[in-house]
Design a protein around this motif. Structure first.
Motif, short mmCIF file in Angstrom:
data_model
loop_
_atom_site.label_atom_id
_atom_site.label_comp_id
_atom_site.label_asym_id
_atom_site.label_seq_id
_atom_site.Cartn_x
_atom_site.Cartn_y
_atom_site.Cartn_z
N ILE A 192 0.83 -1.19 -0.08
CA ILE A 192 0.15 0.00 -0.18
C ILE A 192 0.72 1.20 0.01
N GLU A 193 0.80 1.98 -1.09
CA GLU A 193 1.85 2.92 -1.46
C GLU A 193 2.07 4.11 -0.27
N ASP A 194 0.76 4.53 0.39
CA ASP A 194 0.84 5.47 1.25
C ASP A 194 0.88 5.02 2.80
N LYS A 195 0.73 3.80 2.72
CA LYS A 195 1.19 3.16 4.11
C LYS A 195 2.38 2.38 4.65
N ILE B 241 -9.57 -0.46 6.79
CA ILE B 241 -8.28 0.47 7.27
C ILE B 241 -7.31 0.57 6.09
N ASN B 242 -6.81 -0.75 5.48
CA ASN B 242 -5.92 -0.84 4.48
C ASN B 242 -6.31 0.32 3.41
N LYS B 243 -7.59 0.42 2.82
CA LYS B 243 -7.95 1.46 1.90
C LYS B 243 -8.43 2.88 2.40
N SER B 244 -8.35 3.12 3.73
CA SER B 244 -8.42 4.60 4.25
C SER B 244 -7.24 5.42 3.83
N LYS B 245 -7.69 6.89 3.43
CA LYS B 245 -6.62 7.70 3.13
C LYS B 245 -5.64 8.19 3.95
N VAL B 246 -4.61 8.66 3.68
CA VAL B 246 -3.51 8.85 4.58
C VAL B 246 -3.27 10.33 4.27
N SER B 247 -2.98 11.35 4.96
CA SER B 247 -2.73 12.60 4.68
C SER B 247 -1.43 12.80 4.28
N THR B 248 -1.21 13.74 3.24
CA THR B 248 0.30 13.80 2.80
C THR B 248 0.93 14.83 3.85
N GLU B 249 0.17 15.48 4.55
CA GLU B 249 0.73 16.72 5.51
C GLU B 249 0.77 15.92 6.78
#
Length: 444
Positions: free
Chosen positions: A142-145, A212-220
């Motif tokens: 998962i790229e953002d995690k 949870i895996n699909k939830s978004k992650v803030s870039t900030e």
């Protein structure tokens, strides 16, 4: 729009957030307390303390902040104050007692998964600065995690969303529960008991993990409180230790501490302590919640979670907090290394306006410069102090500099979570300040 939609959307304001586990037998009939020393023998003006505390608590009850509460304070490793006030509910029938068991809500985070995580760090099985995906394999792709570290997650610095309302998944538009997820009778696929006559599908946790895996992650990367990872921690602890989460923390912490009331799902345990009721649930369980976890997400995982679900008495919480305050030792037994506890209880990202430790809450930055109404917790709490609050009206705090442990327990969500006067009246900070002032100006 559908009324249910608004109700569920309103849950987004809940500061409460799971993991399957099998119940284990706990000896929670026997309460072995810390030693007790009267305030007067500590050279403290007990008349001042009792009158101030009585006034603050009475005002809280009068203003419906809670129907009852209790306060425990330990100084230099000995209890100097432990009093109960009011009743379990506003019908004034069952008086609050010192050995009552409370739903601890988010205090679970530092009393459940966190001690296990600290021990695993001690044992070299977890590294705070390795990507969490090193241990939680689903995040590797998962790229953002995949690159976020355990340190960032525990300090609420990783950019994870605060929470997901999994109850939306199991409730139909007409308000009824979906039978493919929740049943009123158990069978081999529905063994997780969430409430009297409510059983959740065994693998519902896997659906939660996928969401949870699909939830978004803030870039900030800045401070944003999130309970999502605490839903994952119990399964991670199980994978790294080979024991169920509940059994591991019970055998390594609660039983050696003689904190026998700390545990999950007390309604299923053989114990005699009274359990304080929480909320009259009008959405999910449609009755009074008592002895079963209040938090909906933890409930959907059978009541055993890392974000919420732990129950216990003030006395047993004080033992855990005293061990933390002693940097890992209590009664000659070392539970966690001093180095690890010092690392977890220090502020991690002060330059990013993030006051948090690792899992632990900390005072506001420059808290000592604030007045009582602006401060969190009391302005007198040292920068070394740490603790956590809970949505149901619970609060624990330890201050190594002043050798002060403070425990406040209430059921402010009775009969409804809409009761927010506990916060508006700043009752916990005001109570804590009474003891700082009394202990800093001993009776002549």
């Amino acid at each position: 729009m559908n009324k249910l939609f608004f109700i569920l959307t309103g849950l987004l304001f809940i500061n409460a957030y799971c993991q399957e586990d099998t119940p284990i037998a706990l000896n929670i009939n026997k309460e072995e307390g810390m030693s007790y020393t009267p305030l007067s023998k500590m050279g403290i003006d007990s008349t001042y303390v009792y009158s101030k505390v009585d006034s603050i608590i009475t005002n809280g009850i009068k203003n419906n902040a809670f129907p009852g509460a209790q306060v425990l304070v330990a100084k230099n490793g000995t209890i100097v104050f432990h009093e109960s006030y009011g009743y379990h509910t506003y019908n004034n029938i069952q008086a609050v007692a010192n050995n009552d068991i409370y739903d601890l809500a988010s205090v679970t985070k530092i009393a459940g998964p966190l001690p296990a995580i600290m021990k695993l760090v001690d044992n070299g099985k977890l590294n705070l600065d390795q990507p969490f995906s090193t241990y939680w394999k689903p995040w590797k792709k998962i790229e953002d995690k995949k690159d976020m570290t355990l340190r960032e997650i525990l300090a609420h610095q990783a950019g994870l969303v605060p929470y997901i309302i999994f109850l939306n998944v199991v409730i139909k538009k007409n308000g009824k529960l979906k039978k493919r997820f929740v049943r009123t009778t158990p069978n081999f696929k529905f063994k997780k008991q969430a409430f009297d006559h409510l059983f959740v599908k065994n693998n519902f946790n896997l659906k939660m993990y996928r969401m949870i895996n699909k939830s978004k992650v803030s870039t900030e990367k800045k401070y944003k409180y999130s309970g999502l990872a605490f839903l994952i921690f119990p399964k991670l602890i199980e994978q790294l230790t080979g024991q169920s989460y509940e059994r591991y923390i019970t055998e390594h912490f609660y039983h050696p501490l003689k904190a026998f009331t700390l545990g999950f799902n007390p309604k299923t345990k053989n114990q005699t302590n009274k359990i304080v009721p929480t909320e009259i649930d009008t959405l999910y369980r449609h009755t009074l919640t008592q002895g079963w976890v209040h938090d909906e997400n933890a409930s959907l995982l059978g009541g055993i979670s890392g974000n919420a679900g732990l129950f216990g008495t003030a006395n047993d919480l004080a033992k855990l907090m005293q061990m933390y305050q002693n940097f890992g030792v209590l009664n000659g037994h070392r539970f966690i290394s001093e180095a690890t506890l010092r690392e977890f209880t220090k502020i991690q990202y002060p330059k990013n306006e993030n006051r948090r430790g690792l899992g632990f809450d900390k005072p506001l930055i420059k808290n000592a410069e604030l007045n009582l109404n602006e401060a969190y917790p009391a302005p007198e709490a040292s920068e070394q102090s740490f603790g956590h609050s809970g949505f149901t009206g619970t609060f624990v705090w330890a201050d190594p500099k002043h050798q002060l442990v403070f425990v406040f327990l209430s059921n402010r969500v009775y009969p409804t979570r809409e009761n927010r006067n506990l916060y508006k009246l700043n009752i916990r900070g005001a109570l804590q300040q009474v003891f700082y002032k009394a202990l800093s100006t001993p009776k002549e």
